[in-house]
Design a protein around this motif. Structure first.
Motif, PDB file in Angstrom:
ATOM      1  N   THR A 194       0.840  -1.203   0.000  1.00  0.00           N
ATOM      2  CA  THR A 194       0.000   0.000   0.000  1.00  0.00           C
ATOM      3  C   THR A 194       0.871   1.247   0.000  1.00  0.00           C
ATOM      4  OG1 THR A 194      -1.677  -1.179   1.269  1.00  0.00           O
ATOM      5  CG2 THR A 194      -1.832   1.204   1.236  1.00  0.00           C
ATOM      6  N   THR A 195       0.496   2.192  -0.861  1.00  0.00           N
ATOM      7  CA  THR A 195       1.197   3.476  -0.936  1.00  0.00           C
ATOM      8  C   THR A 195       0.197   4.591  -0.646  1.00  0.00           C
ATOM      9  OG1 THR A 195       2.688   2.600  -2.620  1.00  0.00           O
ATOM     10  CG2 THR A 195       2.581   4.992  -2.396  1.00  0.00           C
ATOM     11  N   LEU A 196       0.560   5.494   0.264  1.00  0.00           N
ATOM     12  CA  LEU A 196      -0.259   6.666   0.582  1.00  0.00           C
ATOM     13  C   LEU A 196       0.398   7.899  -0.012  1.00  0.00           C
ATOM     14  CD1 LEU A 196      -1.074   6.089   4.355  1.00  0.00           C
ATOM     15  CD2 LEU A 196      -2.575   5.744   2.415  1.00  0.00           C
ATOM     16  N   VAL A 197      -0.399   8.710  -0.717  1.00  0.00           N
ATOM     17  CA  VAL A 197       0.087   9.966  -1.274  1.00  0.00           C
ATOM     18  C   VAL A 197      -0.726  11.088  -0.637  1.00  0.00           C
ATOM     19  CG1 VAL A 197       0.493  11.299  -3.364  1.00  0.00           C
ATOM     20  CG2 VAL A 197       0.630   8.802  -3.446  1.00  0.00           C
ATOM     21  N   ALA A 211      -5.776  11.847   1.263  1.00  0.00           N
ATOM     22  CA  ALA A 211      -4.679  11.036   0.731  1.00  0.00           C
ATOM     23  C   ALA A 211      -5.231  10.049  -0.287  1.00  0.00           C
ATOM     24  CB  ALA A 211      -3.973  10.286   1.851  1.00  0.00           C
ATOM     25  N   TRP A 212      -4.408   9.772  -1.270  1.00  0.00           N
ATOM     26  CA  TRP A 212      -4.707   8.703  -2.216  1.00  0.00           C
ATOM     27  C   TRP A 212      -4.108   7.421  -1.657  1.00  0.00           C
ATOM     28  CZ3 TRP A 212      -8.083   8.784  -5.970  1.00  0.00           C
ATOM     29  CH2 TRP A 212      -8.424  10.002  -6.554  1.00  0.00           C
ATOM     30  N   ALA A 249      -6.761   2.680  -6.982  1.00  0.00           N
ATOM     31  CA  ALA A 249      -6.542   3.851  -6.125  1.00  0.00           C
ATOM     32  C   ALA A 249      -7.867   4.302  -5.530  1.00  0.00           C
ATOM     33  CB  ALA A 249      -5.916   4.980  -6.923  1.00  0.00           C
ATOM     34  N   GLU A 250      -7.810   4.757  -4.288  1.00  0.00           N
ATOM     35  CA  GLU A 250      -9.012   5.209  -3.586  1.00  0.00           C
ATOM     36  C   GLU A 250      -8.694   6.515  -2.864  1.00  0.00           C
ATOM     37  OE1 GLU A 250     -11.954   3.682  -0.009  1.00  0.00           O
ATOM     38  OE2 GLU A 250     -10.551   2.288  -0.929  1.00  0.00           O
TER      39      GLU A 250
END
Length: 113
Positions: free
Chosen positions: A37-40, A71-72, A79-80
């Motif tokens: 999981t990546t948070l942007v 955040a994405w 993507a959410e």
């Protein structure tokens, strides 16, 4: 003519300050990855500035306001978007509603007399 030169310097300094504050990485933060999981993080950034005064005393300034928006969340499934919750705004709304009910009750009881 010397005043016009100082005016241009003041405007140039203000624009330079705005450019410094408006760098990359302000709207989209550094991505954080944990496992798959990546948070942007995303923020709303507003920048403004101005110059004021008369010909002898001229001053300028610049400012930036950043507000977190959410955040994405990027996973292998897509993507959410996850918006932030502004608790201060929720509390303020509750206080305004409570005050409106209090004023309405005060008006209602005053008319009954």
């Amino acid at each position: 003519m010397a005043d016009e030169g100082s005016e241009l310097v003041s405007i140039e300094e203000t624009v330079a300050a705005l450019a410094t504050r408006s760098q990359d990485g302000q709207v989209f933060g550094t991505p954080v990855q944990q496992g798959e999981t990546t948070l942007v993080p995303v923020a709303r950034v507003r920048t403004g500035g101005g110059v004021s005064g008369n010909r002898k005393t001229r001053s300028g300034g610049a400012g930036t306001v950043a507000e977190p928006m959410g955040a994405w969340v990027v996973t292998s499934g897509g993507a959410e978007w996850r918006p932030t919750v502004n608790v201060n705004l929720i509390v303020l709304g509750g206080q305004v509603a409570f005050a409106a009910v209090g004023v309405a009750c005060a008006i209602a009881f005053r008319r009954k007399r």
